[in-house]
Design a protein around this motif. Sequence first.
Motif, PDB file in Angstrom:
ATOM      1  N   VAL A  64       0.853  -1.194   0.000  1.00  0.00           N
ATOM      2  CA  VAL A  64       0.000   0.000   0.000  1.00  0.00           C
ATOM      3  C   VAL A  64       0.886   1.240   0.000  1.00  0.00           C
ATOM      4  N   HIS A  65       0.507   2.214  -0.800  1.00  0.00           N
ATOM      5  CA  HIS A  65       1.210   3.505  -0.859  1.00  0.00           C
ATOM      6  C   HIS A  65       0.175   4.605  -0.707  1.00  0.00           C
ATOM      7  N   LEU A  66       0.397   5.508   0.249  1.00  0.00           N
ATOM      8  CA  LEU A  66      -0.510   6.629   0.484  1.00  0.00           C
ATOM      9  C   LEU A  66       0.219   7.953   0.365  1.00  0.00           C
ATOM     10  N   HIS A  67      -0.556   9.035   0.308  1.00  0.00           N
ATOM     11  CA  HIS A  67      -0.028  10.393   0.411  1.00  0.00           C
ATOM     12  C   HIS A  67      -0.565  11.009   1.703  1.00  0.00           C
TER      13      HIS A  67
ATOM     14  N   LEU B 226       8.841   7.842   1.306  1.00  0.00           N
ATOM     15  CA  LEU B 226       9.368   8.600   0.179  1.00  0.00           C
ATOM     16  C   LEU B 226       9.329  10.078   0.537  1.00  0.00           C
ATOM     17  N   ALA B 227      10.475  10.726   0.595  1.00  0.00           N
ATOM     18  CA  ALA B 227      10.537  12.125   1.007  1.00  0.00           C
ATOM     19  C   ALA B 227       9.639  12.995   0.133  1.00  0.00           C
ATOM     20  N   ASN B 228       8.882  13.889   0.776  1.00  0.00           N
ATOM     21  CA  ASN B 228       7.995  14.825   0.086  1.00  0.00           C
ATOM     22  C   ASN B 228       6.928  14.121  -0.751  1.00  0.00           C
ATOM     23  N   HIS B 229       6.597  12.884  -0.398  1.00  0.00           N
ATOM     24  CA  HIS B 229       5.704  12.100  -1.259  1.00  0.00           C
ATOM     25  C   HIS B 229       4.730  11.258  -0.437  1.00  0.00           C
ATOM     26  N   GLY B 230       5.223  10.223   0.236  1.00  0.00           N
ATOM     27  CA  GLY B 230       4.310   9.400   1.018  1.00  0.00           C
ATOM     28  C   GLY B 230       4.904   8.064   1.408  1.00  0.00           C
ATOM     29  N   PRO B 231       4.253   7.350   2.335  1.00  0.00           N
ATOM     30  CA  PRO B 231       4.742   6.060   2.815  1.00  0.00           C
ATOM     31  C   PRO B 231       4.348   4.911   1.894  1.00  0.00           C
ATOM     32  N   VAL B 232       5.162   3.844   1.943  1.00  0.00           N
ATOM     33  CA  VAL B 232       4.881   2.600   1.230  1.00  0.00           C
ATOM     34  C   VAL B 232       5.132   1.456   2.204  1.00  0.00           C
ATOM     35  N   VAL B 233       4.151   0.556   2.338  1.00  0.00           N
ATOM     36  CA  VAL B 233       4.265  -0.531   3.308  1.00  0.00           C
ATOM     37  C   VAL B 233       3.862  -1.847   2.658  1.00  0.00           C
ATOM     38  N   ALA B 234       4.633  -2.885   2.925  1.00  0.00           N
ATOM     39  CA  ALA B 234       4.300  -4.236   2.505  1.00  0.00           C
ATOM     40  C   ALA B 234       3.848  -5.037   3.721  1.00  0.00           C
ATOM     41  N   GLY B 235       2.853  -5.887   3.535  1.00  0.00           N
ATOM     42  CA  GLY B 235       2.369  -6.737   4.613  1.00  0.00           C
ATOM     43  C   GLY B 235       2.080  -8.135   4.115  1.00  0.00           C
ATOM     44  N   ARG B 236       1.805  -9.040   5.043  1.00  0.00           N
ATOM     45  CA  ARG B 236       1.563 -10.435   4.654  1.00  0.00           C
ATOM     46  C   ARG B 236       0.273 -10.576   3.841  1.00  0.00           C
ATOM     47  N   ASP B 237      -0.678  -9.666   4.063  1.00  0.00           N
ATOM     48  CA  ASP B 237      -1.908  -9.616   3.277  1.00  0.00           C
ATOM     49  C   ASP B 237      -2.391  -8.180   3.251  1.00  0.00           C
ATOM     50  N   VAL B 238      -3.475  -7.939   2.539  1.00  0.00           N
ATOM     51  CA  VAL B 238      -3.892  -6.557   2.314  1.00  0.00           C
ATOM     52  C   VAL B 238      -4.358  -5.886   3.606  1.00  0.00           C
ATOM     53  N   GLU B 239      -4.971  -6.632   4.501  1.00  0.00           N
ATOM     54  CA  GLU B 239      -5.399  -6.034   5.766  1.00  0.00           C
ATOM     55  C   GLU B 239      -4.199  -5.672   6.632  1.00  0.00           C
ATOM     56  N   ALA B 240      -3.210  -6.560   6.696  1.00  0.00           N
ATOM     57  CA  ALA B 240      -2.010  -6.272   7.484  1.00  0.00           C
ATOM     58  C   ALA B 240      -1.272  -5.060   6.938  1.00  0.00           C
ATOM     59  N   ALA B 241      -1.183  -4.940   5.620  1.00  0.00           N
ATOM     60  CA  ALA B 241      -0.494  -3.800   5.018  1.00  0.00           C
ATOM     61  C   ALA B 241      -1.225  -2.497   5.327  1.00  0.00           C
ATOM     62  N   CYS B 242      -2.560  -2.525   5.256  1.00  0.00           N
ATOM     63  CA  CYS B 242      -3.331  -1.320   5.563  1.00  0.00           C
ATOM     64  C   CYS B 242      -3.220  -0.954   7.040  1.00  0.00           C
ATOM     65  N   ASN B 243      -3.281  -1.947   7.919  1.00  0.00           N
ATOM     66  CA  ASN B 243      -3.125  -1.673   9.352  1.00  0.00           C
ATOM     67  C   ASN B 243      -1.762  -1.048   9.647  1.00  0.00           C
ATOM     68  N   ALA B 244      -0.735  -1.575   9.009  1.00  0.00           N
ATOM     69  CA  ALA B 244       0.622  -1.081   9.269  1.00  0.00           C
ATOM     70  C   ALA B 244       0.803   0.340   8.756  1.00  0.00           C
ATOM     71  N   ILE B 245       0.265   0.649   7.593  1.00  0.00           N
ATOM     72  CA  ILE B 245       0.457   2.000   7.065  1.00  0.00           C
ATOM     73  C   ILE B 245      -0.355   3.021   7.874  1.00  0.00           C
ATOM     74  N   GLU B 246      -1.475   2.588   8.449  1.00  0.00           N
ATOM     75  CA  GLU B 246      -2.202   3.466   9.368  1.00  0.00           C
ATOM     76  C   GLU B 246      -1.377   3.719  10.626  1.00  0.00           C
ATOM     77  N   GLU B 247      -0.682   2.692  11.106  1.00  0.00           N
ATOM     78  CA  GLU B 247       0.177   2.869  12.276  1.00  0.00           C
ATOM     79  C   GLU B 247       1.315   3.831  11.966  1.00  0.00           C
ATOM     80  N   LEU B 248       1.855   3.765  10.759  1.00  0.00           N
ATOM     81  CA  LEU B 248       2.912   4.691  10.353  1.00  0.00           C
ATOM     82  C   LEU B 248       2.404   6.130  10.389  1.00  0.00           C
ATOM     83  N   GLU B 249       1.230   6.351   9.824  1.00  0.00           N
ATOM     84  CA  GLU B 249       0.670   7.700   9.803  1.00  0.00           C
ATOM     85  C   GLU B 249       0.380   8.199  11.214  1.00  0.00           C
TER      86      GLU B 249
END
Length: 214
Positions: A92-95, A156-179
Amino acid sequence: MTEAALRERICLLARSLFERGLTHGSTGNISARTGDGGLLVSPTGTSFGRLDPARLARFDAGGRHVDGDRPTKEMPLHTAFYDTRGTAGAVVHLHSCHSVALSLLSEPGEDFLPPLTPYAVMQLGRVTLLPFFLPGDPAMGQAVRGLAGKRSAVMLANHGPVVAGRDVEAACNAIEELEATAQLALLTRGMGPRSLTEAQVRRVVDTFDVEWDA
């Protein structure tokens, strides 16, 4: 999970991220492994709030685009994680606003996020801040490959986070934790916040088998 169910799950989670303001407009992209080793990927120029399960880009196990709309231009980022991390089942990659803001105040290198909570350590491990690249630049994928699979999350500087997870729910949970951790870091910046100690981080790492030292 069937492919039809996975398509629905990708769109449901993407819409949830969009509706809570974690990415906006037509920003962000998401992908997940299918049961046969292929990929489902959000199309280029689409909004997370309006993804159509039937129009997700479909790649076969050989990396060929076989169905659906044209995929995101950030495919080099996604394939870099899949190729270097055998456990990656989704990317998952967000801005997201707070993580981007924190990147404006930081220098590229290790430890983009301070260890403020155990959950950031557990779900993300160390997060590397990569330098600025133009959107869609294949060099972003090359930078991820240069980490040799040692990171599940990058910023990614001035851009946004990118997170890999074991499945789509894990990746989304992790990127929310990053934010959320980036938001905490900004809220407490300059106030001398009490981060986890090295000993506390080590206890979390050892207890939950976190990739940390590499």
